[in-house]
Write a protein that holds these residues in place. Structure first.
Motif, PDB file in Angstrom:
ATOM      1  N   CYS A   1       0.846  -1.183   0.000  1.00 23.62           N
ATOM      2  CA  CYS A   1       0.000   0.000   0.000  1.00 23.62           C
ATOM      3  C   CYS A   1       0.891   1.246   0.000  1.00 23.62           C
ATOM      4  O   CYS A   1       2.061   1.168   0.362  1.00 23.62           O
ATOM      5  N   PRO A   2       0.352   2.378  -0.365  1.00 19.62           N
ATOM      6  CA  PRO A   2       1.163   3.593  -0.427  1.00 19.62           C
ATOM      7  C   PRO A   2       1.657   4.056   0.943  1.00 19.62           C
ATOM      8  O   PRO A   2       2.699   4.696   1.049  1.00 19.62           O
ATOM      9  N   ASP A   3       0.910   3.725   2.005  1.00 19.75           N
ATOM     10  CA  ASP A   3       1.326   4.170   3.338  1.00 19.75           C
ATOM     11  C   ASP A   3       2.549   3.424   3.853  1.00 19.75           C
ATOM     12  O   ASP A   3       3.427   4.003   4.475  1.00 19.75           O
ATOM     13  N   CYS A   4       2.608   2.119   3.593  1.00 17.30           N
ATOM     14  CA  CYS A   4       3.710   1.325   4.146  1.00 17.30           C
ATOM     15  C   CYS A   4       4.770   0.975   3.103  1.00 17.30           C
ATOM     16  O   CYS A   4       5.809   0.416   3.450  1.00 17.30           O
ATOM     17  N   ALA A   5       4.499   1.264   1.841  1.00 15.49           N
ATOM     18  CA  ALA A   5       5.440   0.970   0.747  1.00 15.49           C
ATOM     19  C   ALA A   5       5.815  -0.513   0.719  1.00 15.49           C
ATOM     20  O   ALA A   5       6.963  -0.872   0.463  1.00 15.49           O
ATOM     21  N   GLY A   6       4.853  -1.374   1.028  1.00 14.47           N
ATOM     22  CA  GLY A   6       5.081  -2.808   0.975  1.00 14.47           C
ATOM     23  C   GLY A   6       5.780  -3.388   2.187  1.00 14.47           C
ATOM     24  O   GLY A   6       6.102  -4.567   2.221  1.00 14.47           O
ATOM     25  N   ARG A   7       5.977  -2.586   3.209  1.00 19.31           N
ATOM     26  CA  ARG A   7       6.705  -3.056   4.392  1.00 19.31           C
ATOM     27  C   ARG A   7       5.786  -3.641   5.464  1.00 19.31           C
ATOM     28  O   ARG A   7       6.245  -4.157   6.468  1.00 19.31           O
ATOM     29  N   ARG A   8       4.484  -3.530   5.310  1.00 13.92           N
ATOM     30  CA  ARG A   8       3.465  -4.067   6.208  1.00 13.92           C
ATOM     31  C   ARG A   8       3.319  -3.319   7.523  1.00 13.92           C
ATOM     32  O   ARG A   8       2.407  -3.586   8.289  1.00 13.92           O
ATOM     33  N   PHE A   9       4.235  -2.437   7.842  1.00 12.74           N
ATOM     34  CA  PHE A   9       4.176  -1.679   9.093  1.00 12.74           C
ATOM     35  C   PHE A   9       4.513  -0.222   8.802  1.00 12.74           C
ATOM     36  O   PHE A   9       5.221   0.073   7.848  1.00 12.74           O
ATOM     37  N   VAL A  10       4.017   0.687   9.656  1.00 16.53           N
ATOM     38  CA  VAL A  10       4.281   2.109   9.478  1.00 16.53           C
ATOM     39  C   VAL A  10       4.603   2.753  10.825  1.00 16.53           C
ATOM     40  O   VAL A  10       4.387   2.162  11.883  1.00 16.53           O
ATOM     41  N   GLY A  11       5.087   3.959  10.739  1.00 13.93           N
ATOM     42  CA  GLY A  11       5.262   4.826  11.896  1.00 13.93           C
ATOM     43  C   GLY A  11       6.049   4.256  13.046  1.00 13.93           C
ATOM     44  O   GLY A  11       7.131   3.698  12.869  1.00 13.93           O
ATOM     45  N   PRO A  12       5.482   4.379  14.247  1.00 16.91           N
ATOM     46  CA  PRO A  12       6.198   4.015  15.462  1.00 16.91           C
ATOM     47  C   PRO A  12       6.632   2.556  15.512  1.00 16.91           C
ATOM     48  O   PRO A  12       7.610   2.228  16.161  1.00 16.91           O
ATOM     49  N   VAL A  13       5.902   1.689  14.838  1.00 13.84           N
ATOM     50  CA  VAL A  13       6.277   0.269  14.847  1.00 13.84           C
ATOM     51  C   VAL A  13       7.665   0.096  14.228  1.00 13.84           C
ATOM     52  O   VAL A  13       8.480  -0.693  14.714  1.00 13.84           O
ATOM     53  N   LEU A  14       7.943   0.839  13.179  1.00 15.63           N
ATOM     54  CA  LEU A  14       9.245   0.724  12.517  1.00 15.63           C
ATOM     55  C   LEU A  14      10.359   1.425  13.282  1.00 15.63           C
ATOM     56  O   LEU A  14      11.534   1.185  13.017  1.00 15.63           O
ATOM     57  N   ASP A  15       9.981   2.262  14.245  1.00 17.11           N
ATOM     58  CA  ASP A  15      10.995   2.958  15.049  1.00 17.11           C
ATOM     59  C   ASP A  15      11.626   2.037  16.089  1.00 17.11           C
ATOM     60  O   ASP A  15      12.737   2.270  16.543  1.00 17.11           O
ATOM     61  N   VAL A  16      10.922   0.979  16.472  1.00 21.67           N
ATOM     62  CA  VAL A  16      11.444   0.034  17.459  1.00 21.67           C
ATOM     63  C   VAL A  16      12.478  -0.848  16.774  1.00 21.67           C
ATOM     64  O   VAL A  16      12.213  -1.445  15.731  1.00 21.67           O
ATOM     65  N   GLN A  17      13.658  -0.917  17.374  1.00 20.21           N
ATOM     66  CA  GLN A  17      14.729  -1.712  16.770  1.00 20.21           C
ATOM     67  C   GLN A  17      15.397  -2.611  17.805  1.00 20.21           C
ATOM     68  O   GLN A  17      15.425  -2.287  18.982  1.00 20.21           O
ATOM     69  N   LEU A  18      15.898  -3.713  17.320  1.00 17.27           N
ATOM     70  CA  LEU A  18      16.696  -4.634  18.120  1.00 17.27           C
ATOM     71  C   LEU A  18      18.011  -4.815  17.374  1.00 17.27           C
ATOM     72  O   LEU A  18      18.005  -5.312  16.241  1.00 17.27           O
ATOM     73  N   ARG A  19      19.084  -4.388  17.980  1.00 23.90           N
ATOM     74  CA  ARG A  19      20.416  -4.473  17.366  1.00 23.90           C
ATOM     75  C   ARG A  19      20.411  -3.976  15.916  1.00 23.90           C
ATOM     76  O   ARG A  19      20.947  -4.614  15.019  1.00 23.90           O
ATOM     77  N   GLY A  20      19.746  -2.836  15.697  1.00 23.12           N
ATOM     78  CA  GLY A  20      19.767  -2.188  14.398  1.00 23.12           C
ATOM     79  C   GLY A  20      18.750  -2.693  13.391  1.00 23.12           C
ATOM     80  O   GLY A  20      18.744  -2.252  12.250  1.00 23.12           O
ATOM     81  N   LYS A  21      17.873  -3.608  13.789  1.00 26.25           N
ATOM     82  CA  LYS A  21      16.870  -4.137  12.860  1.00 26.25           C
ATOM     83  C   LYS A  21      15.472  -3.862  13.395  1.00 26.25           C
ATOM     84  O   LYS A  21      15.193  -4.075  14.573  1.00 26.25           O
ATOM     85  N   ASN A  22      14.582  -3.393  12.505  1.00 30.24           N
ATOM     86  CA  ASN A  22      13.185  -3.224  12.892  1.00 30.24           C
ATOM     87  C   ASN A  22      12.421  -4.478  12.489  1.00 30.24           C
ATOM     88  O   ASN A  22      12.996  -5.424  11.947  1.00 30.24           O
ATOM     89  N   VAL A  23      11.122  -4.496  12.731  1.00 26.65           N
ATOM     90  CA  VAL A  23      10.327  -5.707  12.491  1.00 26.65           C
ATOM     91  C   VAL A  23      10.371  -6.126  11.021  1.00 26.65           C
ATOM     92  O   VAL A  23      10.434  -7.316  10.710  1.00 26.65           O
ATOM     93  N   THR A  24      10.369  -5.177  10.114  1.00 23.21           N
ATOM     94  CA  THR A  24      10.429  -5.507   8.690  1.00 23.21           C
ATOM     95  C   THR A  24      11.763  -6.158   8.347  1.00 23.21           C
ATOM     96  O   THR A  24      11.808  -7.135   7.594  1.00 23.21           O
ATOM     97  N   ASP A  25      12.845  -5.630   8.915  1.00 19.70           N
ATOM     98  CA  ASP A  25      14.169  -6.209   8.670  1.00 19.70           C
ATOM     99  C   ASP A  25      14.243  -7.638   9.200  1.00 19.70           C
ATOM    100  O   ASP A  25      14.811  -8.520   8.555  1.00 19.70           O
ATOM    101  N   VAL A  26      13.682  -7.867  10.376  1.00 21.07           N
ATOM    102  CA  VAL A  26      13.703  -9.212  10.972  1.00 21.07           C
ATOM    103  C   VAL A  26      12.883 -10.185  10.128  1.00 21.07           C
ATOM    104  O   VAL A  26      13.310 -11.312   9.866  1.00 21.07           O
ATOM    105  N   LEU A  27      11.716  -9.761   9.660  1.00 23.95           N
ATOM    106  CA  LEU A  27      10.888 -10.645   8.846  1.00 23.95           C
ATOM    107  C   LEU A  27      11.522 -10.939   7.495  1.00 23.95           C
ATOM    108  O   LEU A  27      11.160 -11.916   6.838  1.00 23.95           O
ATOM    109  N   ASP A  28      12.470 -10.127   7.083  1.00 24.72           N
ATOM    110  CA  ASP A  28      13.168 -10.349   5.825  1.00 24.72           C
ATOM    111  C   ASP A  28      14.361 -11.305   5.976  1.00 24.72           C
ATOM    112  O   ASP A  28      14.972 -11.710   4.995  1.00 24.72           O
ATOM    113  N   LEU A  29      14.686 -11.687   7.212  1.00 24.93           N
ATOM    114  CA  LEU A  29      15.783 -12.624   7.454  1.00 24.93           C
ATOM    115  C   LEU A  29      15.361 -14.040   7.078  1.00 24.93           C
ATOM    116  O   LEU A  29      14.207 -14.423   7.250  1.00 24.93           O
TER     117      LEU A  29
END
Length: 74
Positions: A1-29
């Motif tokens: 969708c245009p809001d998430c650009a295919g990342r499935r998450f937006v805004g504050p959810v993507l701001d949370v990181q664990l060792r430099g990876k957000n939820v989208t990065d982790v799901l891409d592993l």
């Protein structure tokens, strides 16, 4: 969708990181990459994650991505 650009998450959810990876990065592993990423021996949660990933690796499916849609599997 245009809001998430295919990342499935937006805004504050993507701001949370664990060792430099957000939820989208982790799901891409891949399962193998995630097994290595969640390797902190002091973390009980990461140990549980690794136990869940181990069967995928054992059967040679470590190449599957964590966020891969089931409909793409054959």
């Amino acid at each position: 969708c245009p809001d998430c650009a295919g990342r499935r998450f937006v805004g504050p959810v993507l701001d949370v990181q664990l060792r430099g990876k957000n939820v989208t990065d982790v799901l891409d592993l891949t399962a193998s990459e995630a097994f290595a990423f969640f390797g902190d021996p002091r973390s009980a949660l990461e140990h549980k994650i690794r136990l869940s990933l181990q069967p995928l690796i054992d059967v040679g499916a470590g190449y599957l991505k964590l966020g891969q849609a089931l409909s793409t599997l054959s």
